[in-house]
Design a protein around this motif. Structure first.
Motif, PDB file in Angstrom:
ATOM      1  N   UNK A 287       3.169  14.925   3.175  1.00  0.00           N
ATOM      2  CA  UNK A 287       3.154  13.828   2.206  1.00  0.00           C
ATOM      3  C   UNK A 287       4.550  13.269   1.955  1.00  0.00           C
ATOM      4  N   UNK A 288       5.542  14.134   2.039  1.00  0.00           N
ATOM      5  CA  UNK A 288       6.930  13.727   1.815  1.00  0.00           C
ATOM      6  C   UNK A 288       7.319  12.587   2.759  1.00  0.00           C
ATOM      7  N   UNK A 289       6.889  12.687   4.008  1.00  0.00           N
ATOM      8  CA  UNK A 289       7.241  11.658   4.997  1.00  0.00           C
ATOM      9  C   UNK A 289       6.381  10.405   4.839  1.00  0.00           C
ATOM     10  N   UNK A 290       5.120  10.586   4.498  1.00  0.00           N
ATOM     11  CA  UNK A 290       4.272   9.429   4.197  1.00  0.00           C
ATOM     12  C   UNK A 290       4.823   8.704   2.974  1.00  0.00           C
ATOM     13  N   UNK A 291       5.234   9.475   1.973  1.00  0.00           N
ATOM     14  CA  UNK A 291       5.800   8.887   0.755  1.00  0.00           C
ATOM     15  C   UNK A 291       7.054   8.079   1.027  1.00  0.00           C
ATOM     16  N   UNK A 292       7.874   8.554   1.961  1.00  0.00           N
ATOM     17  CA  UNK A 292       9.100   7.821   2.315  1.00  0.00           C
ATOM     18  C   UNK A 292       8.761   6.458   2.907  1.00  0.00           C
ATOM     19  N   UNK A 293       7.750   6.424   3.787  1.00  0.00           N
ATOM     20  CA  UNK A 293       7.347   5.156   4.413  1.00  0.00           C
ATOM     21  C   UNK A 293       6.802   4.180   3.366  1.00  0.00           C
ATOM     22  N   UNK A 294       5.935   4.700   2.492  1.00  0.00           N
ATOM     23  CA  UNK A 294       5.293   3.829   1.502  1.00  0.00           C
ATOM     24  C   UNK A 294       6.304   3.329   0.463  1.00  0.00           C
ATOM     25  N   UNK A 295       7.235   4.186   0.064  1.00  0.00           N
ATOM     26  CA  UNK A 295       8.270   3.755  -0.890  1.00  0.00           C
ATOM     27  C   UNK A 295       9.119   2.643  -0.295  1.00  0.00           C
ATOM     28  N   UNK A 296       9.517   2.803   0.956  1.00  0.00           N
ATOM     29  CA  UNK A 296      10.316   1.763   1.629  1.00  0.00           C
ATOM     30  C   UNK A 296       9.536   0.453   1.692  1.00  0.00           C
ATOM     31  N   UNK A 297       8.279   0.520   2.112  1.00  0.00           N
ATOM     32  CA  UNK A 297       7.453  -0.689   2.207  1.00  0.00           C
ATOM     33  C   UNK A 297       7.313  -1.368   0.839  1.00  0.00           C
ATOM     34  N   UNK A 298       7.167  -0.550  -0.207  1.00  0.00           N
ATOM     35  CA  UNK A 298       7.005  -1.098  -1.556  1.00  0.00           C
ATOM     36  C   UNK A 298       8.275  -1.784  -2.032  1.00  0.00           C
ATOM     37  N   UNK A 299       9.411  -1.152  -1.815  1.00  0.00           N
ATOM     38  CA  UNK A 299      10.694  -1.749  -2.219  1.00  0.00           C
ATOM     39  C   UNK A 299      10.918  -3.067  -1.477  1.00  0.00           C
ATOM     40  N   UNK A 300      10.661  -3.068  -0.185  1.00  0.00           N
ATOM     41  CA  UNK A 300      10.845  -4.296   0.604  1.00  0.00           C
ATOM     42  C   UNK A 300       9.916  -5.409   0.110  1.00  0.00           C
ATOM     43  N   UNK A 301       8.672  -5.061  -0.220  1.00  0.00           N
ATOM     44  CA  UNK A 301       7.715  -6.065  -0.711  1.00  0.00           C
ATOM     45  C   UNK A 301       8.161  -6.642  -2.049  1.00  0.00           C
ATOM     46  N   UNK A 302       8.689  -5.782  -2.920  1.00  0.00           N
ATOM     47  CA  UNK A 302       9.168  -6.256  -4.229  1.00  0.00           C
ATOM     48  C   UNK A 302      10.366  -7.181  -4.041  1.00  0.00           C
ATOM     49  N   UNK A 303      11.272  -6.799  -3.153  1.00  0.00           N
ATOM     50  CA  UNK A 303      12.452  -7.634  -2.893  1.00  0.00           C
ATOM     51  C   UNK A 303      12.064  -8.979  -2.278  1.00  0.00           C
ATOM     52  N   UNK A 304      10.979  -8.977  -1.497  1.00  0.00           N
ATOM     53  CA  UNK A 304      10.523 -10.214  -0.847  1.00  0.00           C
ATOM     54  C   UNK A 304       9.542 -11.000  -1.712  1.00  0.00           C
ATOM     55  N   UNK A 305       9.280 -10.474  -2.914  1.00  0.00           N
ATOM     56  CA  UNK A 305       8.387 -11.109  -3.887  1.00  0.00           C
ATOM     57  C   UNK A 305       6.948 -11.217  -3.373  1.00  0.00           C
ATOM     58  N   UNK A 306       6.536 -10.220  -2.569  1.00  0.00           N
ATOM     59  CA  UNK A 306       5.165 -10.228  -2.053  1.00  0.00           C
ATOM     60  C   UNK A 306       4.328  -9.082  -2.639  1.00  0.00           C
ATOM     61  N   UNK A 307       4.935  -8.264  -3.500  1.00  0.00           N
ATOM     62  CA  UNK A 307       4.206  -7.137  -4.100  1.00  0.00           C
ATOM     63  C   UNK A 307       3.361  -7.613  -5.266  1.00  0.00           C
TER      64      UNK A 307
END
Length: 315
Positions: free
Chosen positions: A170-190
């Motif tokens: 889960x630690x590695x899945x969590x890393x991927x999802x956290x990165x995707x979430x941060x990028x989406x927020x920065x791109x205003x698509x979250x």
């Protein structure tokens, strides 16, 4: 255009792995917040959290407040002008902290919210025999684990997998999802979705687990006991008592369901062809790894070599 930056908050290896993934994927980290160093080990030397060690490795500023409402800490935090706070396996935040950044504060939780809100989502999911779990990123609000969901991603749980093994995947899945979430927020698509939109079944909680909660009840089915043991392995660890040996405690780390059932009394231990079995209310378990009080964790075959009595019962 100003580069967007985050402040990362976390403590254990789970969080450190995610912090490193964000750094390696060019997310700008303004600062890292973690717990103060604590005395540990026999020498009681001050030990740094896994997150602090990771932050220092990448020359990131580290804040270690004793109290999160401390005015000096809040002032320090504000001076970084971070756009977003990312919280992984940290402490409960006061509103003065999570309400500070303009893009909000997000958390990663080790379950498919709204299921398994609470301190022990991985343990509880395994104990309950779930075949699936996952991670969820959400915006932090006043009530714990109740904020709007940004992203969820599932993963399977194997029939013999321990909570520790699920945690590491889960630690590695969590890393991927956290990165995707941060990028989406920065791109205003979250987009945040209320957790009520995901409620399909009765909600299951994941409260903190204490030592007294970890005692094995052999008067359950073999499957229920097996799930209980693996759901608490390697920590905080399921345990049983051994009356014939001064009521010493035995920690059980790994079991598998026995291929054939048994009509023996629940708690009766048998050695069959060099393997260790214990009877449950229905069915039996083969014990693979265990630890006697005051001894090291060992495979069952090593434990068997030291057995004296022919009639054993664990309670």
């Amino acid at each position: 255009m100003k580069e967007k930056r985050i402040i990362f908050m976390g403590t254990p290896e789970f969080a450190a792995t995610i912090l490193e993934h964000l750094v390696k994927n060019q997310i700008s980290i303004a600062a890292v917040v973690t717990v103060p160093d604590k005395p540990a080990g026999r020498g009681q030397k001050l030990a740094e959290s896994a997150v602090k060690k990771c932050a220092l490795q990448y020359n990131l500023p580290v804040l270690q407040p004793v109290k999160l409402k401390d005015p000096e800490f809040l002032e320090q935090l504000a001076q970084y002008n971070a756009d977003l706070f990312v919280v992984i396996a940290f402490r409960m935040l006061p509103e003065a902290v999570y309400g500070m950044p303009p893009l909000g504060t997000i958390n990663l939780h080790g379950s498919l919210l709204p299921q398994y809100r609470g301190a022990a989502p991985i343990n509880r999911a395994v104990i309950n025999g779930e075949q699936e779990t996952g991670v969820t990123t959400f915006f932090i609000e006043k009530e714990i684990d109740t904020g709007e969901i940004i992203q969820r991603k599932s993963m399977p749980i194997g029939p013999n997998e321990t909570a520790g093994e699920v945690h590491d995947r889960m630690m590695h899945l969590g890393a991927e999802v956290t990165l995707e979430t941060v990028q989406a927020i920065f791109e205003n698509t979250a987009k945040g979705t209320p957790q009520s939109a995901y409620v399909e079944d009765e909600l299951k909680d994941a409260p903190k687990i204490f030592k007294q909660d970890c005692k094995i009840n052999w008067n359950q089915t073999a499957e229920a006991v097996h799930n209980f043991i693996r759901g608490l392995s390697p920590y905080p660890t399921a345990w049983t008592s051994w009356p014939e040996n001064g009521n010493k405690t035995l920690k059980i780390f790994k079991t598998v369901l026995a291929e054939t059932g048994t009509s023996e009394t629940p708690g009766k231990v048998q050695v069959i062809e060099g393997r260790l079995f214990i009877a449950c209310a229905t069915g039996a378990l083969e014990i693979l790894e265990l630890q006697m009080e005051g001894k090291k964790r060992v495979p069952a075959k090593d434990f068997i070599n030291g057995l004296q009595a022919s009639e054993l019962f664990w309670e």
